[in-house]
Design a protein around this motif. Structure first.
Motif, short mmCIF file in Angstrom:
data_model
loop_
_atom_site.label_atom_id
_atom_site.label_comp_id
_atom_site.label_asym_id
_atom_site.label_seq_id
_atom_site.Cartn_x
_atom_site.Cartn_y
_atom_site.Cartn_z
N ASN A 392 77.87 63.97 62.66
CA ASN A 392 78.19 65.30 62.10
C ASN A 392 78.77 65.16 60.70
O ASN A 392 79.62 65.95 60.29
CB ASN A 392 79.12 66.07 63.02
N GLN A 393 78.32 64.16 59.97
CA GLN A 393 78.83 63.89 58.64
C GLN A 393 78.38 64.92 57.62
O GLN A 393 77.34 65.56 57.77
CB GLN A 393 78.39 62.49 58.18
N PHE A 394 79.17 65.09 56.58
CA PHE A 394 78.78 65.91 55.43
C PHE A 394 79.54 65.39 54.22
O PHE A 394 80.40 64.51 54.33
CB PHE A 394 79.04 67.40 55.68
N GLU A 395 79.21 65.89 53.07
CA GLU A 395 79.84 65.42 51.84
C GLU A 395 81.36 65.60 51.93
O GLU A 395 81.87 66.70 52.16
CB GLU A 395 79.32 66.20 50.64
N PRO A 499 95.94 65.61 45.20
CA PRO A 499 97.39 65.89 45.06
C PRO A 499 97.69 67.36 44.81
O PRO A 499 98.82 67.80 45.02
CB PRO A 499 97.80 65.02 43.87
N THR A 500 96.69 68.11 44.36
CA THR A 500 96.91 69.53 44.06
C THR A 500 96.67 70.41 45.27
O THR A 500 97.51 71.23 45.65
CB THR A 500 95.99 69.99 42.91
N THR A 501 95.52 70.21 45.92
CA THR A 501 95.16 71.08 47.05
C THR A 501 95.65 70.55 48.39
O THR A 501 95.79 71.30 49.36
CB THR A 501 93.64 71.25 47.13
N GLY A 502 95.89 69.23 48.46
CA GLY A 502 96.28 68.63 49.74
C GLY A 502 95.11 68.30 50.64
O GLY A 502 95.30 67.73 51.72
N PHE A 503 93.88 68.65 50.22
CA PHE A 503 92.71 68.37 51.05
C PHE A 503 92.35 66.89 50.98
O PHE A 503 92.53 66.23 49.95
CB PHE A 503 91.52 69.22 50.62
N TRP A 504 91.81 66.39 52.10
CA TRP A 504 91.41 64.99 52.19
C TRP A 504 89.91 64.85 51.97
O TRP A 504 89.13 65.68 52.44
CB TRP A 504 91.78 64.41 53.56
N ASP A 505 89.54 63.79 51.26
CA ASP A 505 88.14 63.48 51.00
C ASP A 505 87.83 62.14 51.66
O ASP A 505 88.26 61.09 51.20
CB ASP A 505 87.89 63.41 49.49
N ASN A 506 87.10 62.19 52.79
CA ASN A 506 86.65 60.97 53.46
C ASN A 506 85.31 60.57 52.84
O ASN A 506 84.25 61.00 53.29
CB ASN A 506 86.52 61.19 54.96
N GLN A 507 85.39 59.76 51.81
CA GLN A 507 84.22 59.46 51.00
C GLN A 507 83.22 58.58 51.76
O GLN A 507 83.57 57.82 52.66
CB GLN A 507 84.65 58.77 49.71
N SER A 508 81.96 58.70 51.37
CA SER A 508 80.88 58.01 52.07
C SER A 508 80.68 56.59 51.56
O SER A 508 81.16 56.22 50.48
CB SER A 508 79.58 58.81 51.92
N PHE A 509 79.96 55.81 52.36
CA PHE A 509 79.50 54.47 51.99
C PHE A 509 78.01 54.54 51.68
O PHE A 509 77.33 55.49 52.10
CB PHE A 509 79.79 53.49 53.12
N ASP A 510 77.49 53.55 50.98
CA ASP A 510 76.12 53.66 50.48
C ASP A 510 75.08 53.76 51.60
O ASP A 510 74.25 54.66 51.60
CB ASP A 510 75.80 52.47 49.56
N PHE A 517 77.68 59.89 55.32
CA PHE A 517 76.83 60.68 54.42
C PHE A 517 76.29 59.78 53.30
O PHE A 517 76.63 59.95 52.13
CB PHE A 517 77.64 61.84 53.84
N GLY A 518 75.48 58.80 53.69
CA GLY A 518 74.96 57.84 52.74
C GLY A 518 73.54 58.12 52.31
O GLY A 518 73.00 59.21 52.51
N GLN A 519 72.90 57.09 51.75
CA GLN A 519 71.55 57.25 51.23
C GLN A 519 70.50 57.26 52.35
O GLN A 519 69.35 57.65 52.12
CB GLN A 519 71.24 56.11 50.26
N ASP A 525 72.71 69.06 52.99
CA ASP A 525 74.13 68.80 52.69
C ASP A 525 75.00 68.91 53.94
O ASP A 525 76.12 68.43 53.96
CB ASP A 525 74.63 69.76 51.61
N ASN A 526 74.49 69.57 54.99
CA ASN A 526 75.19 69.68 56.28
C ASN A 526 76.60 70.21 56.12
O ASN A 526 77.54 69.72 56.77
CB ASN A 526 75.21 68.32 57.00
N ALA A 527 76.77 71.22 55.28
CA ALA A 527 78.10 71.77 55.02
C ALA A 527 78.75 72.36 56.27
O ALA A 527 79.97 72.47 56.35
CB ALA A 527 78.01 72.84 53.94
N GLU A 528 77.94 72.72 57.28
CA GLU A 528 78.48 73.30 58.50
C GLU A 528 78.81 72.24 59.56
O GLU A 528 79.12 72.57 60.70
CB GLU A 528 77.49 74.31 59.08
N ALA A 529 78.70 70.96 59.19
CA ALA A 529 79.01 69.85 60.10
C ALA A 529 78.16 69.88 61.36
O ALA A 529 78.62 69.60 62.46
CB ALA A 529 80.50 69.85 60.48
N GLY A 530 76.88 70.22 61.19
CA GLY A 530 75.95 70.19 62.31
C GLY A 530 75.38 68.80 62.52
O GLY A 530 75.76 67.84 61.85
N PRO A 531 74.44 68.64 63.46
CA PRO A 531 73.83 67.33 63.70
C PRO A 531 73.03 66.86 62.48
O PRO A 531 72.27 67.63 61.89
CB PRO A 531 72.91 67.59 64.90
#
Length: 587
Positions: A392-395, A499-510, A517-519, A525-531
């Motif tokens: 359920n990955q997304f950007e 540091p401004t918004t407090g939101f976390w970014d779990n960045q992807s691997f290649d 959310f790699g190549q 973009d799966n913004a809704e965190a679907g399959p």
């Protein structure tokens, strides 16, 4: 003029009426907190209450007639209280809520080795418990009926060999918590050498290999600091250069006994290494494992038939690490009564059947093992890829899972042979740790974090997120032991907080990881965190030394959470999976 003057005097003599009463509660929110059996005095301020009558009402019943009210309850819950003030000039009324909570005596949790705590004589060992509800608490450590400390932690050190019992008593205003610790003082640590089983619940530890193939063996050690290795085949010593990893290629089909003797070579005095344990001295420990060599690789291949399905057909093992969705009955979908391995597997199968509902693997090392009704061939029939794993990955939300594959070498239709890791973009990087191990410890009480230690002596925890979850424990209900160890490949986490918004970014691997959310993912973009599928190549399978495994096919797939990290209020990074598919069969 006389009439006008009389009129003005009448206005001046008018009486201004008294204002109605005004209530101001002594709680800004109107919510009060009290514990079971304790008294709470509610003392509001009332203006303009001359000659007033006061009423306190709970569930339609009059419970008080004074200006203040003393509340008490023997049961937990929320109680709504109405305070009413009446005067001849009017009335005022306020409703407030009283939350009645359980008493919160101290709960003591202490990480203890599975085999019991052993400490060398004349050696410091720090006992540093995690105590829930410790605010304002007092501590008392007792050793053999003698009080030895009143601090929150205690340094144990004894010159005489033998068994010792330490008691810890922690007291706060709500009650007392107690913990007993048994310690064996020894002159040498219990060095241990063993070969890992392919899965946590495996019945035996025989190893299988096809004729002409190489099997890689490496024992797990405990308490060694500077080990030296000597390997044998059927009792005959072989030259392996003193290395921990032994590559063995049988000459012919049959059974072989592979042995290893591990000798501790550190003799420069006490040194501190993992898990707060100080080790010294020398020792030699031996262990063996049976290796069975079967026929050719093609002899076990299960071909695709007209009845074959492209999708997985069975969950063989589900062994998550502790995590916020483990045992959770709402979003996590547990029934709450999964107390056996079989029930945990049944849970995972039911969740995966629709193909669009995730199963969480918890923190680092948590895994799931699935199989198919046929062998998946290494032929890259789907744009070079052989199978897919749905996450359920997304950007900005990647929680990478390491992917392992296995052949059914012994032909028993069970995942008890050799696992081969699929190479990914991080495989050869210095910060990637192979053979990384983490031990998780059962918390002493509900709502407590799960503590862990890793192979390097680092400690940490899976934090309990009370804002989002209510299950008592993140520690899997079906794990009977008070601690368990998960081992695998650990990637350097890529989670950052704005540091401004407090939101976390779990960045992807290649590339090369599940729930990432790699190549190598499907489009979107799966913004809704679907399959969302990620694609994999069997040709990327590697041996334990990093060389290509050159597998013609596979029968089982394992996905394992590949980072040991947490993202603040989001909680621990935990891989989620939704489905597995043979892409060579896809249209």
């Amino acid at each position: 003029m006389v009439l006008g003057m009389v009129s003005c005097n009448d206005d001046d003599d008018k009486v201004v009426p008294e204002p109605e009463p005004v209530i101001t509660l002594d709680s800004e929110t109107g919510v009060y907190l009290v514990k079971v059996g304790r008294q709470l005095v509610i003392n509001p301020t009332v203006e303009h209450d001359k000659g007033a009558y006061y009423s306190w009402i709970i569930e339609g019943k009059l419970v008080g007639m004074e200006k203040s009210y003393t509340f008490s309850s023997d049961t937990c819950g929320k109680v709504f209280v109405i305070f009413r003030v009446e005067t001849k000039n009017g009335a005022a009324e306020e409703e407030m809520r009283v939350d009645v909570a359980e008493l919160a005596p101290p709960v003591i949790s202490l990480m203890m080795p599975a085999g019991g705590l052993k400490v060398l004589a004349n050696t410091d060992y720090k006992l540093n418990p995690d105590v829930q509800n410790r605010e304002g608490a007092t501590y008392k450590w007792t050793l053999e009926d003698q009080v030895v400390s009143t601090d929150s932690c205690y340094i144990f050190n004894q010159p005489e060999l033998g068994h010792y019992t330490i008691s810890l008593e922690v007291i706060n205003e709500d009650g007392k918590g107690e913990k007993t610790i048994d310690i064996d003082v020894v002159d040498q640590m219990p060095y241990k050498v063993e070969f890992d089983k392919p899965t946590y619940f495996a019945e035996n530890n025989e190893r299988s290999v096809f004729s002409g193939k190489t099997i890689y063996l490496q024992p797990s050690l405990e308490y060694f600091m500077a080990p030296a290795y000597v390997w044998t085949i059927d009792g005959r010593e072989v030259d392996n250069g003193g290395k921990a990893l032994f590559a063995y290629t049988p000459d012919a089909a049959g059974e072989y006994t592979i042995g290893v003797k591990v000798t501790e070579t550190a003799n420069s005095g006490p040194q501190i290494i993992t898990r707060n344990i100080i080790r010294t001295g020398s020792a030699s420990v031996e262990s063996t494992v049976k290796v069975i060599c079967y026929g050719t690789e093609d002899s076990r291949k299960r071909p695709v038939t007209a009845a074959s399905s492209a999708l997985w057909n069975k969950v063989y093992e589900y062994c998550p690490a502790p995590g916020q969705f483990i045992n959770e009955t709402k979003t996590g979908g547990f029934l709450g009564n999964e107390i056996t391995h079989e029930q945990a597997v049944a849970y995972a199968e039911e969740r995966l059947k629709p193909g669009n509902v995730w199963v969480s693997l918890g923190g680092f090392g948590g895994y799931i093992v699935v199989g198919f009704d046929h062998s998946i061939e290494n032929k890259g029939g789907f744009d070079g890829y052989d199978f897919s794993i749905t996450g359920n990955q997304f950007e900005g939300s990647s929680e990478p899972g390491i992917v392992w594959v296995m052949q059914d070498v012994n032909g028993n239709l069970l995942p008890d042979d050799e696992w081969y890791e699929l190479k990914g973009s991080e495989t050869d990087k210095e910060e990637t740790v192979q053979e990384y191990a983490v031990t998780y410890y059962r918390p002493a009480g509900p709502g407590m974090k799960v503590e862990w230690t890793d192979m390097n002596g680092k400690t940490g925890s899976i934090d309990y997120l009370i804002e989002y979850h209510s299950q008592p424990y993140y520690y899997p209900n079906w794990i009977k032991e008070d601690s368990y160890t998960l081992k695998g490949t650990c990637l350097k986490a890529r989670n950052v907080q704005d540091p401004t918004t407090g939101f976390w970014d779990n960045q992807s691997f290649d590339w090369g990881y599940a729930d990432n959310f790699g190549q190598d993912k499907a489009d979107g973009d799966n913004a809704e965190a679907g399959p969302l599928q990620t694609y994999f190549k069997i040709g990327n399978a590697i041996n334990r030394d990093g060389s290509p495994a050159n597998l013609k096919y596979i029968d089982f797939i394992k996905v394992q959470t590949g980072t040991n990290a947490k993202s603040g209020w989001l909680g621990e990074q935990s891989t989620e999976v939704l489905s597995f598919e043979d892409k060579n069969m896809s249209k």
